[in-house]
Design a protein around this motif. Structure first.
Motif, PDB file in Angstrom:
ATOM      1  N   LEU A  43       0.810  -1.224   0.000  1.00  0.00           N
ATOM      2  CA  LEU A  43       0.000   0.000   0.000  1.00  0.00           C
ATOM      3  C   LEU A  43       0.845   1.277   0.000  1.00  0.00           C
ATOM      4  O   LEU A  43       0.299   2.371   0.061  1.00  0.00           O
ATOM      5  N   ARG A  44       2.164   1.139  -0.057  1.00  0.00           N
ATOM      6  CA  ARG A  44       3.031   2.315   0.059  1.00  0.00           C
ATOM      7  C   ARG A  44       2.745   3.337  -1.043  1.00  0.00           C
ATOM      8  O   ARG A  44       2.532   4.509  -0.789  1.00  0.00           O
ATOM      9  N   ARG A  45       2.784   2.878  -2.257  1.00  0.00           N
ATOM     10  CA  ARG A  45       2.585   3.817  -3.364  1.00  0.00           C
ATOM     11  C   ARG A  45       1.180   4.426  -3.315  1.00  0.00           C
ATOM     12  O   ARG A  45       1.004   5.630  -3.505  1.00  0.00           O
ATOM     13  N   PHE A  46       0.206   3.583  -3.058  1.00  0.00           N
ATOM     14  CA  PHE A  46      -1.173   4.065  -2.929  1.00  0.00           C
ATOM     15  C   PHE A  46      -1.265   5.168  -1.876  1.00  0.00           C
ATOM     16  O   PHE A  46      -1.890   6.209  -2.084  1.00  0.00           O
ATOM     17  N   VAL A  50      -2.360   9.044  -2.477  1.00  0.00           N
ATOM     18  CA  VAL A  50      -3.475   9.712  -1.791  1.00  0.00           C
ATOM     19  C   VAL A  50      -2.997  11.058  -1.245  1.00  0.00           C
ATOM     20  O   VAL A  50      -3.663  12.092  -1.395  1.00  0.00           O
ATOM     21  N   MET A  51      -1.788  11.066  -0.651  1.00  0.00           N
ATOM     22  CA  MET A  51      -1.242  12.313  -0.088  1.00  0.00           C
ATOM     23  C   MET A  51      -1.022  13.359  -1.185  1.00  0.00           C
ATOM     24  O   MET A  51      -1.265  14.549  -0.983  1.00  0.00           O
ATOM     25  N   ARG A  52      -0.542  12.909  -2.327  1.00  0.00           N
ATOM     26  CA  ARG A  52      -0.321  13.819  -3.459  1.00  0.00           C
ATOM     27  C   ARG A  52      -1.640  14.509  -3.854  1.00  0.00           C
ATOM     28  O   ARG A  52      -1.684  15.702  -4.117  1.00  0.00           O
ATOM     29  N   ARG A  53      -2.700  13.729  -3.862  1.00  0.00           N
ATOM     30  CA  ARG A  53      -4.007  14.291  -4.224  1.00  0.00           C
ATOM     31  C   ARG A  53      -4.511  15.249  -3.140  1.00  0.00           C
ATOM     32  O   ARG A  53      -5.122  16.276  -3.442  1.00  0.00           O
ATOM     33  N   LEU A  54      -4.257  14.898  -1.886  1.00  0.00           N
ATOM     34  CA  LEU A  54      -4.681  15.784  -0.793  1.00  0.00           C
ATOM     35  C   LEU A  54      -3.917  17.106  -0.864  1.00  0.00           C
ATOM     36  O   LEU A  54      -4.472  18.169  -0.589  1.00  0.00           O
ATOM     37  N   ASP A  55      -2.654  17.023  -1.242  1.00  0.00           N
ATOM     38  CA  ASP A  55      -1.849  18.232  -1.433  1.00  0.00           C
ATOM     39  C   ASP A  55      -2.516  19.111  -2.496  1.00  0.00           C
ATOM     40  O   ASP A  55      -2.689  20.317  -2.295  1.00  0.00           O
ATOM     41  N   LEU A 199      -5.993  -3.045  -2.318  1.00  0.00           N
ATOM     42  CA  LEU A 199      -4.677  -3.336  -2.899  1.00  0.00           C
ATOM     43  C   LEU A 199      -3.830  -4.221  -1.987  1.00  0.00           C
ATOM     44  O   LEU A 199      -2.863  -4.823  -2.438  1.00  0.00           O
ATOM     45  N   TRP A 200      -4.191  -4.324  -0.704  1.00  0.00           N
ATOM     46  CA  TRP A 200      -3.434  -5.207   0.186  1.00  0.00           C
ATOM     47  C   TRP A 200      -3.669  -6.676  -0.140  1.00  0.00           C
ATOM     48  O   TRP A 200      -2.912  -7.536   0.275  1.00  0.00           O
ATOM     49  N   LEU A 201      -4.728  -6.950  -0.887  1.00  0.00           N
ATOM     50  CA  LEU A 201      -5.010  -8.350  -1.254  1.00  0.00           C
ATOM     51  C   LEU A 201      -4.111  -8.838  -2.372  1.00  0.00           C
ATOM     52  O   LEU A 201      -3.939 -10.039  -2.562  1.00  0.00           O
ATOM     53  N   ARG A 202      -3.562  -7.906  -3.125  1.00  0.00           N
ATOM     54  CA  ARG A 202      -2.784  -8.279  -4.302  1.00  0.00           C
ATOM     55  C   ARG A 202      -1.550  -9.093  -3.944  1.00  0.00           C
ATOM     56  O   ARG A 202      -0.870  -8.792  -2.974  1.00  0.00           O
ATOM     57  N   ALA A 203      -1.259 -10.064  -4.801  1.00  0.00           N
ATOM     58  CA  ALA A 203      -0.056 -10.855  -4.611  1.00  0.00           C
ATOM     59  C   ALA A 203       1.192  -9.995  -4.788  1.00  0.00           C
ATOM     60  O   ALA A 203       2.213 -10.231  -4.148  1.00  0.00           O
ATOM     61  N   ASP A 206       0.859  -2.955  -6.108  1.00  0.00           N
ATOM     62  CA  ASP A 206       0.219  -2.392  -7.294  1.00  0.00           C
ATOM     63  C   ASP A 206      -0.269  -0.987  -6.948  1.00  0.00           C
ATOM     64  O   ASP A 206      -0.072  -0.529  -5.836  1.00  0.00           O
ATOM     65  N   GLU A 207      -0.873  -0.323  -7.897  1.00  0.00           N
ATOM     66  CA  GLU A 207      -1.463   0.982  -7.618  1.00  0.00           C
ATOM     67  C   GLU A 207      -2.809   1.050  -8.308  1.00  0.00           C
ATOM     68  O   GLU A 207      -3.142   0.200  -9.140  1.00  0.00           O
TER      69      GLU A 207
END
Lengths: 227, 105
Positions: A43-46, A50-55, A199-203, A206-207
């Motif tokens: 979930l790091r990139r996600f 999200v922060m980029r959008r909040l900015d 996205l935490w379910l992904r093997a 991802d983003e």
């Protein structure tokens, strides 16, 4: 945007930790508490998206490394839920946070006095269950026999390495019991509200721009209602 | 868009727990979420479609996530002893396992 901060450690000393932030001294200053362990990577990139959008929406946000996580040099097996709660509290003070957005198990250490949001909160017990299961499956593939019960006993007594994460005995015992406390001020955002599979379910990490848009919009809209 | 004959079996009117159609649908949905593939692609899975050992993304961590998500969505409990190579080898094996667990539960 990339900096560092001084996180408190259980022994009273400080640890220099990484900080990703969008800080323009705006009115809303959001502390972001990331997901844990394997989910943190997925979930790091996600989270940063999200922060980029909040900015873009005019909100400051701060994503601190908690000791033992991500780039931290502090040993993970020295950390406990209390030491992480203290680190989250200290981060809130350091950045003068006005709100908190926790992701998954991050909700377990979110400072109670801050209002905000919990994205798809996860209990410690479930987090642990999945990690122990991964270990028993991997062991079986290697022809070893390990049972969840034996591993849990070992974890409570000596700590346990799960998926490459060294979890100390105190942390292990605390995770087994850790549930998110009901909160009047931290609103749960379910994955069904954000849309699509978590996205935490992904093997593989991802983003998903649509999901990042949706989560950021929920937070930004709520803030615009309040001002 | 399916070319298979339409089934009359649907869960919405059934009072006897989850139907096979619904289990199949939920299971494909979990797999498509874990693998990040289109639901349409998962819909084409047959009982012979290979899973663990055939799909490189499906390592032990991903399988653990898959089983935990199955527990949540199908309301079942999966024990250590349930997990074996046969159950995970093909889609059909996993589906049979899920059906058996739901009946047992």
């Amino acid at each position: 945007m990339i900096g560092n901060w001084q996180a408190p450690l259980a022994d009273g000393s400080k640890s220099e930790e990484l900080l990703v932030s969008f800080d323009e001294d705006r009115r809303t200053r959001l502390l972001v508490l990331p997901a844990w362990f394997d989910e943190a990577n997925k979930l790091r990139r996600f989270t940063v998206e999200v922060m980029r959008r909040l900015d873009g929406a005019g909100l400051d946000s701060f994503l601190p490394d908690i000791p033992g996580c991500n780039e931290s040099l502090a040993p993970l097996d020295d950390q406990t839920m209390e030491s992480w709660r203290e680190a989250a509290d200290a981060a809130a003070k350091t950045f003068a946070a006005t709100h908190v957005l926790s992701i998954r198990a991050g909700a377990l250490i979110a400072p109670q006095e801050l209002s905000g949001w919990r994205y798809a909160p996860q209990s410690g017990r479930k987090q642990l269950r999945s990690m122990i299961r991964a270990r028993t499956i991997a062991a079986r593939e290697q022809g070893l026999q390990e049972t969840s019960e034996e591993l849990s006993q070992q974890g409570r007594r000596d700590g346990l390495t799960l998926g490459g994460w060294d979890i100390g005995p105190s942390m292990f015992q605390q995770l087994e019991r850790a549930e998110t406390e009901p909160s009047d001020t931290q609103v749960e955002i379910a994955q069904s509200t954000v849309g699509g599979p978590g996205l935490w379910l992904r093997a593989e990490p991802d983003e998903n721009p649509e999901q990042a848009d949706a989560l950021a919009a929920i937070v930004a809209l709520a803030m615009s209602d309040r001002t | 868009m399916s070319i298979t004959p339409a089934s009359n079996e649907d869960d919405d009117h059934s009072g006897i727990g989850m139907s096979r159609v619904r289990i199949d649908r939920e299971l494909k949905s979990v797999i498509s979420d874990v693998l990040g593939i289109d639901p349409e692609q998962a819909a084409e899975f047959t009982p012979e479609t290979g899973l663990f050992g055939h799909l490189p993304e499906l390592d032990s961590m991903a399988v653990a996530g898959l089983l935990t998500e199955m527990e949540d969505r199908l309301d079942i409990v999966i024990d250590d002893d349930d997990v074996d190579g046969e159950m995970l080898e093909t889609y059909g094996g996993l589906l049979s396992f899920a059906e058996a667990k739901i009946i047992e539960g």
